[in-house]
Design an enzyme around this catalytic site. Structure first.
Site, PDB file in Angstrom:
ATOM      1  N   GLU A  33       0.892  -1.175   0.000  1.00  0.00           N
ATOM      2  CA  GLU A  33       0.000   0.000   0.000  1.00  0.00           C
ATOM      3  C   GLU A  33       0.917   1.208   0.000  1.00  0.00           C
ATOM      4  OE1 GLU A  33      -3.205   0.013  -0.157  1.00  0.00           O
ATOM      5  OE2 GLU A  33      -3.763  -2.033   0.365  1.00  0.00           O
ATOM      6  N   GLU A  66       4.020  13.891  -4.014  1.00  0.00           N
ATOM      7  CA  GLU A  66       3.174  13.868  -2.822  1.00  0.00           C
ATOM      8  C   GLU A  66       3.617  15.004  -1.896  1.00  0.00           C
ATOM      9  OE1 GLU A  66       3.596   9.880  -1.144  1.00  0.00           O
ATOM     10  OE2 GLU A  66       1.504   9.932  -0.541  1.00  0.00           O
ATOM     11  N   CYS A  98      -2.395   9.054   2.553  1.00  0.00           N
ATOM     12  CA  CYS A  98      -2.018   8.574   1.222  1.00  0.00           C
ATOM     13  C   CYS A  98      -3.109   8.834   0.196  1.00  0.00           C
ATOM     14  CB  CYS A  98      -1.709   7.093   1.285  1.00  0.00           C
ATOM     15  SG  CYS A  98      -3.049   6.177   2.041  1.00  0.00           S
TER      16      CYS A  98
HETATM   17  P1  NAP Z   1       8.260   5.056   4.644  1.00  0.00           P
HETATM   18  O1  NAP Z   1       9.455   5.870   4.863  1.00  0.00           O
HETATM   19  O2  NAP Z   1       8.213   4.186   3.456  1.00  0.00           O
HETATM   20  O3  NAP Z   1       8.041   4.224   5.992  1.00  0.00           O
HETATM   21  C1  NAP Z   1       6.996   3.303   6.173  1.00  0.00           C
HETATM   22  C2  NAP Z   1       7.483   2.142   7.013  1.00  0.00           C
HETATM   23  O4  NAP Z   1       8.537   1.492   6.309  1.00  0.00           O
HETATM   24  C3  NAP Z   1       8.063   2.560   8.361  1.00  0.00           C
HETATM   25  O5  NAP Z   1       7.801   1.561   9.307  1.00  0.00           O
HETATM   26  C4  NAP Z   1       9.547   2.626   8.064  1.00  0.00           C
HETATM   27  O6  NAP Z   1      10.361   2.457   9.203  1.00  0.00           O
HETATM   28  C5  NAP Z   1       9.683   1.447   7.136  1.00  0.00           C
HETATM   29  N1  NAP Z   1      10.894   1.497   6.317  1.00  0.00           N
HETATM   30  C6  NAP Z   1      11.636   2.568   5.968  1.00  0.00           C
HETATM   31  N2  NAP Z   1      12.714   2.179   5.249  1.00  0.00           N
HETATM   32  C7  NAP Z   1      12.634   0.834   5.155  1.00  0.00           C
HETATM   33  C8  NAP Z   1      13.456  -0.167   4.556  1.00  0.00           C
HETATM   34  N3  NAP Z   1      14.575   0.157   3.904  1.00  0.00           N
HETATM   35  N4  NAP Z   1      13.078  -1.459   4.653  1.00  0.00           N
HETATM   36  C9  NAP Z   1      11.951  -1.792   5.320  1.00  0.00           C
HETATM   37  N5  NAP Z   1      11.150  -0.902   5.928  1.00  0.00           N
HETATM   38  C10 NAP Z   1      11.469   0.395   5.832  1.00  0.00           C
HETATM   39  O7  NAP Z   1       6.956   5.937   4.538  1.00  0.00           O
HETATM   40  P2  NAP Z   1       6.543   7.149   5.433  1.00  0.00           P
HETATM   41  O8  NAP Z   1       7.099   8.390   4.845  1.00  0.00           O
HETATM   42  O9  NAP Z   1       6.815   6.889   6.864  1.00  0.00           O
HETATM   43  O10 NAP Z   1       4.964   7.086   5.250  1.00  0.00           O
HETATM   44  C11 NAP Z   1       4.308   7.859   4.347  1.00  0.00           C
HETATM   45  C12 NAP Z   1       4.082   7.130   3.031  1.00  0.00           C
HETATM   46  O11 NAP Z   1       3.199   6.049   3.252  1.00  0.00           O
HETATM   47  C13 NAP Z   1       3.440   8.017   2.016  1.00  0.00           C
HETATM   48  O12 NAP Z   1       4.007   7.828   0.762  1.00  0.00           O
HETATM   49  C14 NAP Z   1       1.993   7.541   2.037  1.00  0.00           C
HETATM   50  O13 NAP Z   1       1.290   7.819   0.856  1.00  0.00           O
HETATM   51  C15 NAP Z   1       2.162   6.086   2.296  1.00  0.00           C
HETATM   52  N6  NAP Z   1       0.930   5.508   2.854  1.00  0.00           N
HETATM   53  C16 NAP Z   1       0.196   4.671   2.063  1.00  0.00           C
HETATM   54  C17 NAP Z   1      -0.981   4.136   2.547  1.00  0.00           C
HETATM   55  C18 NAP Z   1      -1.787   3.210   1.696  1.00  0.00           C
HETATM   56  O14 NAP Z   1      -2.651   2.530   2.230  1.00  0.00           O
HETATM   57  N7  NAP Z   1      -1.567   3.148   0.386  1.00  0.00           N
HETATM   58  C19 NAP Z   1      -1.422   4.429   3.836  1.00  0.00           C
HETATM   59  C20 NAP Z   1      -0.641   5.283   4.622  1.00  0.00           C
HETATM   60  C21 NAP Z   1       0.544   5.815   4.107  1.00  0.00           C
HETATM   61  P3  NAP Z   1      11.128   3.704   9.869  1.00  0.00           P
HETATM   62  O15 NAP Z   1      10.090   4.591  10.407  1.00  0.00           O
HETATM   63  O16 NAP Z   1      11.913   3.014  10.932  1.00  0.00           O
HETATM   64  O17 NAP Z   1      11.971   4.330   8.818  1.00  0.00           O
END
Ligand code: NAP
Length: 486
Positions: free
Chosen positions: A257, A390, A291
Site C-alpha cells: 500500500e 506527494e 495517502c
Molecule cells: P516510509 O518511509 O516508506 O516508511 C513506512 C514504514 O517502512 C516505516 O515503518 C519505516 O520504518 C519502514 N521502512 C523505511 N525504510 C525501510 C526499509 N529500507 N526497509 C523496510 N522498511 C522500511 O513511509 P513514510 O514516509 O513513513 O509514510 C508515508 C508514506 O506512506 C506516504 O508515501 C503515504 O502515501 C504512504 N501511505 C500509504 C498508505 C496506503 O494505504 N496506500 C497508507 C498510509 C501511508 P522507519 O520509520 O523506521 O523508517
C-alpha cells in the site's frame, strides 16, 4: 500527557516478543519526540536482527496451535481485542496524538476505524470458503481449500499508527496466521499500547509480536528468514520498490500500500458547497498527511472562482494547535523534514506563478512544533512540483480545466493510482469519468471512502494487494487443490 498511561510506560517502553516485554539485547534505545514541541515523550528499544529473529521464532511456534483453532474461537479473541481498544480509546488516542501529531478528535476516530477492521475480519474469518469442482472421472472428487500462509510480517507507517496495524493483523489473525509487526520510528508507542491490549485480551503468546527499531536490520531479517511467508507493507513507493527487490530472494508474497497523488475533480454541475467541504475533509485530514488525500484540485473553469472562494473561507477557519487540544483541527506535521518539504512545494509554486490565497508559511506562534498554516494556492500550473509529488501537508493547489476528456487525461497523468475524487450531479458523466480514472479507489461525491468492508488499495506505482473487504483476507491464505481418487 505524563508518559505514564495504564497501557505502557512510555519513557521506558519495551518490545513485545513471544508474550514477554523485552529491551534490545544491547540495551540500545531511541527517543520519540512529539512534533507538537519536540519534547521527548517516549524511550523505546532499538531492536535489530536478533530481536526480529526471536519474534519470528515465537510467531512460528505459535502458528501450530493458532492456525488449528476454529475461526469462531479466533473471532472471539479479535472481538475481545476490539472491545478493549474501544474501552481504552481515549488513552490510545492520546498516545497517538502526542507521538505523531494527529489531532485528538481524529485520533479518537482512528481508534474506532482501527477497531472496525477487527470486527469485520473476525466475521469474515468464518467465511473462508473452499470449493468443490465436478470431476471428469466417476471415481474422483476435487476440492479446493484455503489455508493460512504462515508467519506474516507487517511494516506500518506513522500516519495511521493503529489502523494500519489492525488492517493487516485483523485479516492475518482471522485467517489463522501469526505475525510480527514493525511500526514506524515516529509512532512505536501506539503499536506497543496495542500489543498490551492483545495481552490483556488473553491472546496466546507469540501470535502478535511487535519489534521496534531501525528499519533496515529488521527488514533484512524479515526477508531472509525462511519462516516468513508474507509481508504486508504500507509506506512510500520508494521503500515499496526496495522491498519488491528484497522479496525476490525467497519469493515472499507481498502486499504493498504505497503513495498516491489523488486528483480531486469538481465539475460545473456539482454542488459547490459539498465539493468544497469534501475537498477540505480530503485535503486537510491528518494535516494533509494521508495517502489518499486530494493532492491536485481541478475545477471546471466557469465555477473555479466561486469554488475557490468557498474553499478558501473554510480553510481560513481551520484551527491550528497542539494535537492534544480537544478543539484543534490541524496539528503539527510529523517532522521537520516533512515541514521543509511542504514549504518547498509552496515556494516552488509561488516562484512559478502561483498565488497564495491563505497560509503559505510555518505557523509563527507555534514555532517549536512543526506547524504549517493551512494553505490554498491559486493560479497553479501543471509544471509545479506540487502537481506531481506527494506533498503530505496542508496545502491545496487549485487549477482549472475545460472538458471531460481533457480532465480524465490530466488526472491519469501520474505514475500513482491510489485514489481519485470527482464531484458532479450528472449521472452519465459520473459513471463515464469514474470508469475512466486509473485508480484503485474513486470517491464519487464522497471524500472519505475508506471503510473496513470495502477493498482499499492502488494500481500502478501505488502498489498491489487489497486491504479491507472480503478481498483483504485472501492476502493471508493460499489455495490448496486436493484431488481425490476413490
Ligand atoms: P516510509 O518511509 O516508506 O516508511 C513506512 C514504514 O517502512 C516505516 O515503518 C519505516 O520504518 C519502514 N521502512 C523505511 N525504510 C525501510 C526499509 N529500507 N526497509 C523496510 N522498511 C522500511 O513511509 P513514510 O514516509 O513513513 O509514510 C508515508 C508514506 O506512506 C506516504 O508515501 C503515504 O502515501 C504512504 N501511505 C500509504 C498508505 C496506503 O494505504 N496506500 C497508507 C498510509 C501511508 P522507519 O520509520 O523506521 O523508517
Amino acid at each position: 500527557m505524563s508518559g505514564n498511561t495504564s497501557l505502557i510506560d512510555m519513557m521506558n517502553a519495551r518490545m513485545y516478543v513471544g508474550g514477554q516485554w523485552i529491551g534490545s539485547r544491547n540495551c540500545a534505545t531511541f527517543e520519540v519526540r512529539s512534533p507538537n514541541n519536540q519534547a521527548v515523550v517516549g524511550v523505546v528499544p532499538n531492536g535489530g536482527a536478533v530481536e526480529t529473529k526471536q519474534a519470528i521464532d515465537a510467531a512460528q511456534a505459535a502458528f501450530a496451535s493458532w492456525s488449528k483453532l476454529t475461526s469462531y474461537k479466533r473471532a472471539e479473541y479479535l472481538i475481545n481485542i476490539r472491545d478493549l481498544m474501544l474501552a481504552h480509546r481515549e488513552e490510545l488516542a492520546e498516545i497517538m496524538s502526542v507521538e505523531m501529531g494527529k489531532v485528538y478528535a481524529e485520533s479518537l476516530g482512528e481508534v474506532s476505524y482501527a477497531a472496525s477492521f477487527l470486527e469485520w475480519f473476525a466475521e469474515e474469518g468464518k467465511r473462508v470458503y473452499g470449493e468443490t469442482i465436478p470431476a471428469s472421472a466417476e471415481n474422483k472428487r476435487l476440492l479446493v481449500i484455503k489455508q493460512p500462509v504462515g508467519v506474516v510480517a507487517a511494516i506500518t507507517p506513522w500516519n495511521f499508527p493503529l489502523a494500519m496495524l489492525t488492517r493487516k493483523l485483523g485479516p492475518a489473525l482471522a485467517a489463522g496466521c501469526t505475525a510480527i509487526a514493525k511500526p514506524a520510528l515516529q509512532s512505536p508507542l501506539t503499536a506497543l499500547a496495542f500489543a498490551k491490549i492483545t495481552e490483556m485480551a488473553g491472546l496466546p503468546e507469540g501470535v502478535v509480536n511487535i519489534v521496534t527499531g531501525d528499519a533496515e536490520p529488521i527488514s533484512d531479517e524479515i526477508f531472509r528468514n525462511p519462516f516468513i511467508k508474507k509481508v504486508s507493507f504500507t509506506g512510500s513507493t520508494e521503500v515499496g520498490k526496495l522491498l519488491v527487490r528484497k522479496s525476490s530472494e525467497q519469493l515472499i508474497k507481498l502486499s504493498l500500500e504505497l503513495g498516491g497523488h489523488a486528483p480531486f475533480i469538481v465539475f460545473d454541475d456539482a454542488d459547490l458547497e459539498k465539493a468544497a467541504a469534501g475537498a477540505l475533509a480530503s485535503k486537510f485530514r491528518n494535516a494533509g498527511q494521508t495517502c489518499i488525500c486530494a493532492n491536485r484540485i481541478y475545477v471546471q473553469r466557469n465555477v473555479a472562482d466561486e469554488f475557490t472562494d468557498i474553499l478558501t473561507d473554510k480553510v481560513k477557519a481551520l484551527r491550528v494547535g497542539n494535537s492534544l487540544n480537544r478543539d484543534a483541527q490541524i496539528g503539527p506535521l510529523v517532522s521537520e523534514q516533512g515541514l521543509k518539504k511542504v514549504h518547498q512545494h509552496v515556494v516552488d509554486a509561488v516562484n512559478k506563478g502561483a498565488k497564495v490565497l491563505c497560509g503559505g508559511k510555518r505557523a509563527a506562534d507555534l514555532d517549536t512544533g512543526y506547524y504549517y498554516e493551512p494553505t490554498v494556492l491559486g493560479d497553479v500550473s501543471d509544471e509545479m512540483l506540487i502537481m506531481f509529488e506527494e506533498t503530505f501537508g496542508p496545502v491545496a493547489p487549485v487549477i482549472t480545466f475545460d472538458t471531460d476528456e481533457e480532465i480524465v487525461e490530466r488526472a491519469n497523468q501520474t505514475p500513482y493510482g491510489l485514489a481519485a475524487y470527482l464531484y458532479t450531479n450528472n449521472l452519465n458523466r459520473a459513471i463515464s469519468v469514474a470508469e475512466a480514472l486509473q485508480f484503485g479507489i474513486v470517491g464519487l461525491n464522497d471524500a472519505v471512502p475508506s471503510v473496513a468492508q470495502a477493498p482499499f488499495g492502488g494500481i500502478k506505482e501505488s502498489g498491489f494487494g487489497r486491504e479491507g473487504g472480503h478481498q483483504g483476507l485472501d492476502e493471508y491464505v493460499y489455495l490448496k487443490y486436493i484431488s481425490i481418487q476413490l
